[in-house]
Design an enzyme around this catalytic site. Structure first.
Site, PDB file in Angstrom:
ATOM      1  CB  SER A  39      23.658 -38.847  62.835  1.00  0.00           C
ATOM      2  OG  SER A  39      23.317 -38.113  63.959  1.00  0.00           O
ATOM      3  CD  GLU A  54      19.467 -28.441  64.281  1.00  0.00           C
ATOM      4  OE1 GLU A  54      18.748 -28.182  63.314  1.00  0.00           O
ATOM      5  OE2 GLU A  54      20.176 -29.460  64.339  1.00  0.00           O
ATOM      6  N   PRO A  62       9.284 -30.612  55.073  1.00  0.00           N
ATOM      7  CG  PRO A  62      10.107 -30.103  52.941  1.00  0.00           C
ATOM      8  CD  PRO A  62       9.400 -29.495  54.114  1.00  0.00           C
ATOM      9  CB  SER A  63      12.484 -35.234  56.783  1.00  0.00           C
ATOM     10  OG  SER A  63      13.771 -35.793  56.893  1.00  0.00           O
ATOM     11  N   GLY A  64      14.904 -33.353  55.731  1.00  0.00           N
ATOM     12  CA  GLY A  64      16.071 -33.332  54.848  1.00  0.00           C
ATOM     13  C   GLY A  64      16.836 -34.649  54.908  1.00  0.00           C
ATOM     14  CB  THR A  65      17.824 -36.846  57.377  1.00  0.00           C
ATOM     15  OG1 THR A  65      16.763 -36.883  58.328  1.00  0.00           O
ATOM     16  CG2 THR A  65      18.712 -35.667  57.663  1.00  0.00           C
ATOM     17  NE  ARG A  94      12.350 -34.989  60.573  1.00  0.00           N
ATOM     18  CZ  ARG A  94      12.478 -36.321  60.641  1.00  0.00           C
ATOM     19  NH1 ARG A  94      11.533 -37.052  61.207  1.00  0.00           N
ATOM     20  NH2 ARG A  94      13.540 -36.931  60.146  1.00  0.00           N
TER      21      ARG A  94
HETATM   22  C1  16G Z   1      20.614 -33.341  60.156  1.00  0.00           C
HETATM   23  C2  16G Z   1      21.223 -32.076  60.634  1.00  0.00           C
HETATM   24  C3  16G Z   1      20.602 -31.652  61.938  1.00  0.00           C
HETATM   25  C4  16G Z   1      19.111 -31.539  61.765  1.00  0.00           C
HETATM   26  C5  16G Z   1      18.548 -32.801  61.193  1.00  0.00           C
HETATM   27  C6  16G Z   1      17.119 -32.593  60.807  1.00  0.00           C
HETATM   28  C7  16G Z   1      23.506 -31.406  60.276  1.00  0.00           C
HETATM   29  C8  16G Z   1      24.942 -31.772  60.458  1.00  0.00           C
HETATM   30  N1  16G Z   1      22.646 -32.242  60.801  1.00  0.00           N
HETATM   31  O1  16G Z   1      20.880 -34.398  61.031  1.00  0.00           O
HETATM   32  O2  16G Z   1      21.136 -30.433  62.301  1.00  0.00           O
HETATM   33  O3  16G Z   1      18.482 -31.275  62.986  1.00  0.00           O
HETATM   34  O4  16G Z   1      19.249 -33.137  60.022  1.00  0.00           O
HETATM   35  O5  16G Z   1      16.675 -33.711  60.157  1.00  0.00           O
HETATM   36  O6  16G Z   1      23.176 -30.403  59.684  1.00  0.00           O
HETATM   37  P1  16G Z   1      15.348 -33.699  59.312  1.00  0.00           P
HETATM   38  O7  16G Z   1      15.526 -32.710  58.202  1.00  0.00           O
HETATM   39  O8  16G Z   1      15.184 -35.096  58.892  1.00  0.00           O
HETATM   40  O9  16G Z   1      14.279 -33.256  60.278  1.00  0.00           O
HETATM   41 ZN    ZN Z   2      24.592 -36.777  65.111  1.00  0.00          ZN
END
Ligand code: 16G
Ligand code: ZN
Length: 528
Positions: free
Chosen positions: A64, A373, A497-500, A505
């Site tokens: 992404s 979002e 906590p960030s999921g990615t 955050r």
């Molecule tokens: C991912 C999510 C998006 C969310 C983002 C938050 C999907 C397909 N994508 O990109 O919706 O806004 O994570 O990221 O679910 P974060 O947890 O790092 O803030």
């Molecule tokens: Zn994307």
């Protein structure tokens, strides 16, 4: 059964002593160098899921909006949804199994899920434009072939295109033809039918600037334009074809949203309607630089949700079609948008945790669920009954509104948030209203806000509740946040906590930008 899978796994796609990784909000996502074995194994897992569901499953390779050196993979379930939660942990276990344990872990999955291995499978594989993607896609294909799964290699596609293809396949063409051509023709036909022959209306002009984040969005937008003809006039920048173009670098929807500034290539524009998509084209952000002052103004996911919900509500009223409509947001939604929805639109609004799966799921509680979002990811889902009602009214009455609504349903990619389809939806509504982008922005005034990242030793010590708006652990942190928030007019702040990414955050809003910045800073200090 597993001999080939184990052999190829060991010889060509070994994990070795690479570190473990977790299937998060958006699947697996990390440095591309760490992902070869994960891709291989996800190919195998997709085959198993396809056999279990007796339906096509999607595998999308993308990271992404992350930097070019990263990559990622997520599985797409039969109806276009994100992978079911119990399978997220199966994915994590499989990805992290030692090379010697592969057979045992696969056997466990088959047994625990009751999968009949003799059944056929079909897996749609798509990838974004990253340099690492072709080799990683090959690893997925190797995985699929190692267990004799059937693969449909879609090549470079946007994430929402892949979701669309999976859904078309599984509905036997009812949702549309399962090809990118089918996708372009369905949406562009509906777009043209909605807008009629005159691309200009009132203050609406069909001209806009498109920032493709140097990624797949630019490529696919170009293809789309050949179907849209002169119903829209678009200039594409950051299309990834120029020397020095780097995916998501100083451009794209995430950059614009978080930095609150124009992307490169569009800094000097004044009075132009501009749009940015992210690296896999599932998020969209509108913005412009004011004609006179040159000041930057952004219209994000909250704006799109309110614009769409208000328009749909009016159309339903005029067409005398009674359906319940709701909006789903996350904690990141600007407070002004939530007030506008509840007080002016009188539309119910639900708040859910970050991540598409939560929003999509909640939106299905309504006949028509509008979910976005703030970062620009979202779509509108119509229940089967709602669609039938709209189409019946369109066919049986003279209501132009019902006919327009029926077209609009087909402009929308309901399978997942889709930057280009969302953009065309916005363009339809602005056209219908005869609005300029400034008119759109008049609806309400955003509260100044700030997003920040804080690096901590272990982000998972922070846990939250109430759709991430309240901290549960560490104890006492929420009280400290509450005390800070009280000091700022119209203050609001949360941490999660960030999921990615390996960060926490922080989000804040207040009456002025300085106050929002200060609040974020002070809350950030408490998180350290
Ligand atoms: C991912 C999510 C998006 C969310 C983002 C938050 C999907 C397909 N994508 O990109 O919706 O806004 O994570 O990221 O679910 P974060 O947890 O790092 O803030
Ligand atoms: Zn994307």
């Amino acid at each position: 059964m597993w001999a080939e899978a184990v052999k190829v796994g060991k010889e060509q796609h070994a994990k070795g002593d690479l570190k473990d990784i977790q299937y998060g909000t958006a699947g697996f996502r990390t440095d591309a160098k760490l992902l070869d074995h994960v891709m291989y194994r996800m190919g195998i897992l997709a085959v198993l899921r396809s056999k279990l569901k007796q339906a096509a499953i999607g595998v999308m390779l993308t990271a992404s909006h992350n930097q070019e050196k990263d990559n990622g993979v997520k599985l797409v379930d039969p109806k276009g949804e994100m992978l079911e939660q119990t399978w997220e942990s199966l994915a994590t276990t499989l990805a992290n199994a030692k090379d010697d344990e592969l057979e045992t872990v696969l056997e466990d999955i088959v047994k625990s899920q009751g999968i009949d291995l003799s059944l056929p499978s079909s897996v749609f594989v798509g990838r974004d434009t990253r340099q690492s993607s072709p080799a990683l896609a090959q690893a997925v294909l190797d995985g699929i072939q190692s267990v004799e799964g059937c693969v449909i290699d879609c090549g470079i596609v946007s994430t929402p295109q892949l979701h669309y293809l999976v859904v078309c396949q599984n509905t036997k063409g009812e949702y549309g033809e399962a090809s990118t051509k089918g996708y372009y023709s369905k949406i562009s036909k509906a777009f043209k039918a909605f807008r009629g022959n005159n691309p200009v209306n009132g203050k609406y002009s069909p001209k806009l600037m498109f920032d493709g984040a140097n990624g797949v969005g630019a490529q696919k937008m170009k293809e789309f334009l050949t179907f849209l003809g002169d119903s829209i006039q678009m200039e594409i920048v950051n299309d990834g074809t120029q020397p020095g173009d780097v995916l998501n670098a100083d451009c794209g929807a995430d950059f614009v949203k978080v930095q609150q500034t124009s992307p490169k290539g569009l800094k000097e524009t004044r009075g132009e309607r501009c749009v940015s998509v992210d690296g896999d084209a599932d998020r969209v952000i509108y913005f412009y630089n004011d004609k006179e002052s040159g000041q930057f103004a952004m219209l994000d996911g909250d704006r799109i949700a309110t614009l769409v919900a208000e328009f749909l509500k009016d159309m339903l009223d005029q067409a005398k079609v009674s359906l319940n409509l709701g909006i789903v947001q996350t904690a990141y939604a600007n407070g002004s948008s939530t007030n506008y929805i509840t007080q002016k639109l009188n539309v119910p609004v639900a708040c859910v945790p970050t991540g598409v799966k939560h929003l999509h799921h909640k939106a299905q509680d309504f006949d028509i669920g509008v979910y976005f979002e703030a970062n620009g990811h979202g779509t509108i889902v119509f229940s089967d009954a709602a669609q039938a009602k709209i189409r019946e009214t369109a066919a049986s009455s003279n209501s132009i509104q019902a006919q327009k609504l029926a077209h609009l349903v087909d402009v929308i990619n309901q399978t997942v948030g889709d930057a280009i389809s969302d953009m065309l939806l916005v363009e339809c509504i602005l056209h219908a209203k005869g609005w300029s982008i400034e008119d759109w922005r008049q609806a309400y005034q955003d509260l100044p806000n700030r997003q920040m990242k804080v690096r901590v030793a272990d982000r998972n010590v922070i846990s939250t509740t109430d759709a991430e708006r309240k901290v549960v652990t560490p104890k006492g942190l929420q009280d400290e946040i509450d005390a800070l928030v009280k000091k700022f007019p119209q203050g609001r702040s949360f941490v999660r906590p960030s999921g990615t990414e390996d960060v926490v955050r922080v989000y804040s809003e207040s009456d002025t930008q300085d106050n929002a910045d200060q609040l974020a800073y002070e809350v950030g200090l408490k998180v350290h």
